[in-house]
Design an enzyme around this catalytic site. Sequence first.
Site, mmCIF file in Angstrom:
data_model
loop_
_atom_site.group_PDB
_atom_site.id
_atom_site.type_symbol
_atom_site.label_atom_id
_atom_site.label_comp_id
_atom_site.label_asym_id
_atom_site.label_seq_id
_atom_site.Cartn_x
_atom_site.Cartn_y
_atom_site.Cartn_z
ATOM 1 N N ASN A 73 0.876 -1.181 0.000
ATOM 2 C CA ASN A 73 0.000 0.000 0.000
ATOM 3 C C ASN A 73 0.903 1.218 0.000
ATOM 4 O O ASN A 73 1.452 1.609 1.030
ATOM 5 C CB ASN A 73 -0.912 -0.024 1.233
ATOM 6 C CG ASN A 73 -1.873 1.160 1.277
ATOM 7 O OD1 ASN A 73 -1.854 2.026 0.404
ATOM 8 N ND2 ASN A 73 -2.697 1.208 2.303
ATOM 9 N N LYS A 93 3.367 0.936 3.113
ATOM 10 C CA LYS A 93 2.926 -0.058 4.082
ATOM 11 C C LYS A 93 2.943 -1.428 3.415
ATOM 12 O O LYS A 93 2.669 -1.540 2.214
ATOM 13 C CB LYS A 93 1.518 0.274 4.582
ATOM 14 C CG LYS A 93 1.424 1.605 5.307
ATOM 15 C CD LYS A 93 -0.012 1.924 5.702
ATOM 16 C CE LYS A 93 -0.111 3.294 6.348
ATOM 17 N NZ LYS A 93 -1.518 3.659 6.663
ATOM 18 N N ARG A 112 -2.421 -2.300 -3.481
ATOM 19 C CA ARG A 112 -3.609 -1.481 -3.272
ATOM 20 C C ARG A 112 -3.454 -0.219 -4.114
ATOM 21 O O ARG A 112 -2.526 0.565 -3.927
ATOM 22 C CB ARG A 112 -3.761 -1.104 -1.801
ATOM 23 C CG ARG A 112 -5.026 -0.290 -1.558
ATOM 24 C CD ARG A 112 -5.142 0.181 -0.127
ATOM 25 N NE ARG A 112 -6.351 0.974 0.043
ATOM 26 C CZ ARG A 112 -6.660 1.624 1.155
ATOM 27 N NH1 ARG A 112 -5.846 1.566 2.197
ATOM 28 N NH2 ARG A 112 -7.770 2.313 1.240
ATOM 29 N N HIS A 114 -12.360 3.479 -0.518
ATOM 30 C CA HIS A 114 -12.456 2.485 0.567
ATOM 31 C C HIS A 114 -13.206 1.238 0.111
ATOM 32 O O HIS A 114 -13.739 0.489 0.938
ATOM 33 C CB HIS A 114 -13.159 3.058 1.809
ATOM 34 C CG HIS A 114 -12.455 4.198 2.457
ATOM 35 N ND1 HIS A 114 -13.134 5.300 2.949
ATOM 36 C CD2 HIS A 114 -11.141 4.421 2.696
ATOM 37 C CE1 HIS A 114 -12.268 6.151 3.463
ATOM 38 N NE2 HIS A 114 -11.053 5.651 3.316
ATOM 39 N N HIS A 138 -17.510 3.085 7.010
ATOM 40 C CA HIS A 138 -16.067 3.036 7.247
ATOM 41 C C HIS A 138 -15.651 4.384 7.842
ATOM 42 O O HIS A 138 -15.617 5.399 7.147
ATOM 43 C CB HIS A 138 -15.341 2.766 5.921
ATOM 44 C CG HIS A 138 -13.847 2.765 6.021
ATOM 45 N ND1 HIS A 138 -13.094 1.616 5.929
ATOM 46 C CD2 HIS A 138 -12.949 3.780 6.195
ATOM 47 C CE1 HIS A 138 -11.813 1.914 6.031
ATOM 48 N NE2 HIS A 138 -11.702 3.229 6.199
ATOM 49 N N LEU A 139 -15.349 4.386 9.147
ATOM 50 C CA LEU A 139 -15.014 5.628 9.838
ATOM 51 C C LEU A 139 -13.582 5.564 10.356
ATOM 52 O O LEU A 139 -13.287 4.884 11.339
ATOM 53 C CB LEU A 139 -15.976 5.870 11.005
ATOM 54 C CG LEU A 139 -17.477 5.914 10.668
ATOM 55 C CD1 LEU A 139 -18.294 6.136 11.931
ATOM 56 C CD2 LEU A 139 -17.769 6.995 9.628
ATOM 57 N N GLY A 140 -12.690 6.230 9.663
ATOM 58 C CA GLY A 140 -11.314 6.367 10.102
ATOM 59 C C GLY A 140 -10.918 7.818 9.945
ATOM 60 O O GLY A 140 -11.763 8.711 9.985
ATOM 61 N N GLY A 167 -9.981 8.985 7.212
ATOM 62 C CA GLY A 167 -10.856 9.153 6.064
ATOM 63 C C GLY A 167 -12.122 8.362 6.342
ATOM 64 O O GLY A 167 -12.073 7.332 7.016
ATOM 65 N N ARG A 208 -10.423 16.412 6.464
ATOM 66 C CA ARG A 208 -11.158 16.783 5.247
ATOM 67 C C ARG A 208 -12.546 17.314 5.609
ATOM 68 O O ARG A 208 -13.199 16.793 6.514
ATOM 69 C CB ARG A 208 -11.289 15.584 4.306
ATOM 70 C CG ARG A 208 -9.980 15.026 3.812
ATOM 71 C CD ARG A 208 -10.207 13.848 2.884
ATOM 72 N NE ARG A 208 -8.983 13.075 2.687
ATOM 73 C CZ ARG A 208 -8.920 11.760 2.673
ATOM 74 N NH1 ARG A 208 -10.019 11.038 2.852
ATOM 75 N NH2 ARG A 208 -7.783 11.144 2.501
ATOM 76 N N ARG A 236 -9.475 10.421 19.397
ATOM 77 C CA ARG A 236 -9.189 10.205 20.819
ATOM 78 C C ARG A 236 -8.975 11.537 21.529
ATOM 79 O O ARG A 236 -9.432 11.734 22.666
ATOM 80 C CB ARG A 236 -7.975 9.287 20.989
ATOM 81 C CG ARG A 236 -8.235 7.851 20.565
ATOM 82 C CD ARG A 236 -6.970 7.040 20.458
ATOM 83 N NE ARG A 236 -6.125 7.505 19.356
ATOM 84 C CZ ARG A 236 -5.051 6.856 18.917
ATOM 85 N NH1 ARG A 236 -4.690 5.716 19.489
ATOM 86 N NH2 ARG A 236 -4.326 7.339 17.918
ATOM 87 N N GLY A 243 -14.951 3.534 13.686
ATOM 88 C CA GLY A 243 -16.100 2.638 13.642
ATOM 89 C C GLY A 243 -15.960 1.455 14.570
ATOM 90 O O GLY A 243 -16.933 0.988 15.171
ATOM 91 N N GLU A 266 -8.518 -5.151 5.105
ATOM 92 C CA GLU A 266 -8.337 -4.887 3.679
ATOM 93 C C GLU A 266 -7.235 -5.751 3.072
ATOM 94 O O GLU A 266 -7.336 -6.179 1.916
ATOM 95 C CB GLU A 266 -8.040 -3.401 3.473
ATOM 96 C CG GLU A 266 -9.219 -2.504 3.829
ATOM 97 C CD GLU A 266 -8.834 -1.052 3.944
ATOM 98 O OE1 GLU A 266 -9.084 -0.295 2.984
ATOM 99 O OE2 GLU A 266 -8.297 -0.660 4.995
#
Length: 401
Positions: free
Chosen positions: A7, A14, A94, A183, A209-211, A213, A243, A286, A334, A388
């Site tokens: 990725n 990654k 990816r 995503h 999908h909550l990250g 992004g 964003r 957090r 999430g 993923e």
Amino acid sequence: MEILIINSGSSSLKYQLVDSTTGEAKAKGVADRIGIDGSFVKYVAVKNGKEVEVKKEQPIPNHEVAMDIVTTLLTDPEVGVIKNPEDIKAIGHRTVHGGEKFVQPTIITDEVIAEIERLIPISPLHNPASLEGIRAAQKLFTKATHVGVFDTAFHQTMPARAYRYAIPNEYYEKYGLRSYGFHGTSHKFVDAEARKYLNNPYLKNITIHLGNGASMAAVNQEGKCIDTSMGLTPLDGLIMGTRSGQLDPSVVFFLVEQLGLSLDQVKNLLNKKSGMIGLTGYSDARDVAALYRSGDANAALCYEMYGYRVRKFIGAYTAALNGVDSIVFTAGLGEHDALTRSFACKEMEFFGIKLDEKKNEELNHPTKPVEIQAADSRVKILIIPTNEEWQIAKEVVGLVK
């Protein structure tokens, strides 16, 4: 079969070596701050039943050097998990933007690379980085089959009424200006997991999908995406870490014409200085949660806005699907932020969505699918950890066997 997953981002690479049958990561890590001061490589592996970890701080001028360092670690006699690069038979890359052409995993050829390059104008941040990673891996893993797995692919089943913009036809026909969504690998994975867990292949399902992004998708009874919240780029839709998400395009005109900002400044503002960080000064949920619990008004507004935006999309997608059987929370927030899920589900009883707040707190950070709906909720509310890399590995194996 073990699949190496790459990725590649603009300043990071990654990687994971994944068992395509079990999803187990034999080794994983990141080469970070590529081309930037303070660059380093992190490597974690399981060898002889024990976890080993290596972190090296060293100059990493480009992705080719990053890939070389990663390969050296993977094959190292002390900490490596393979003997030589030829042991890797397949690599899944990816790739963020596949346009309309790539609707499924695709073996990477010169023609595929040329098409990814052609899409750079509508994906200037992501596709060049993907190409860097592909080319670097091809030089080192010459015996492997290289496969592109595209973040946009899952969403290519959307009908034109969902993906077209109401602008002159020529801008779609000549330049491909439309909603693509992102995503997709995560949405596809958790949707399939929900159908398996609930033993119902015909779900009307909304994946969330909550990250840092964030995006949502409406998936019909055939398991096909019919709408998604991100658009031409990952800027559209939900509020995110940095964003803005959905806004009136005239905001851009105002910033340029009235405040004198350049287009590059506006792009930076909306992509890197908006969302949670714009509302609270923090992009990490957090930190925002800690502010919220201290009584900070900006953090309270941020959570209200964030949850409200998610609920609006749930309502819209319930209409698009003509009903909903389940909603699925996944990714960083999430899976791990009960407060975010609580705000996303409140005042949704009309739709049959009712959260059990106790379960929501107690079943935080799950390692497998869990249900957090109240006993009288008509709609299942699930938390499903995304994977993923495993999804990519499974798709690559299906292509190279």
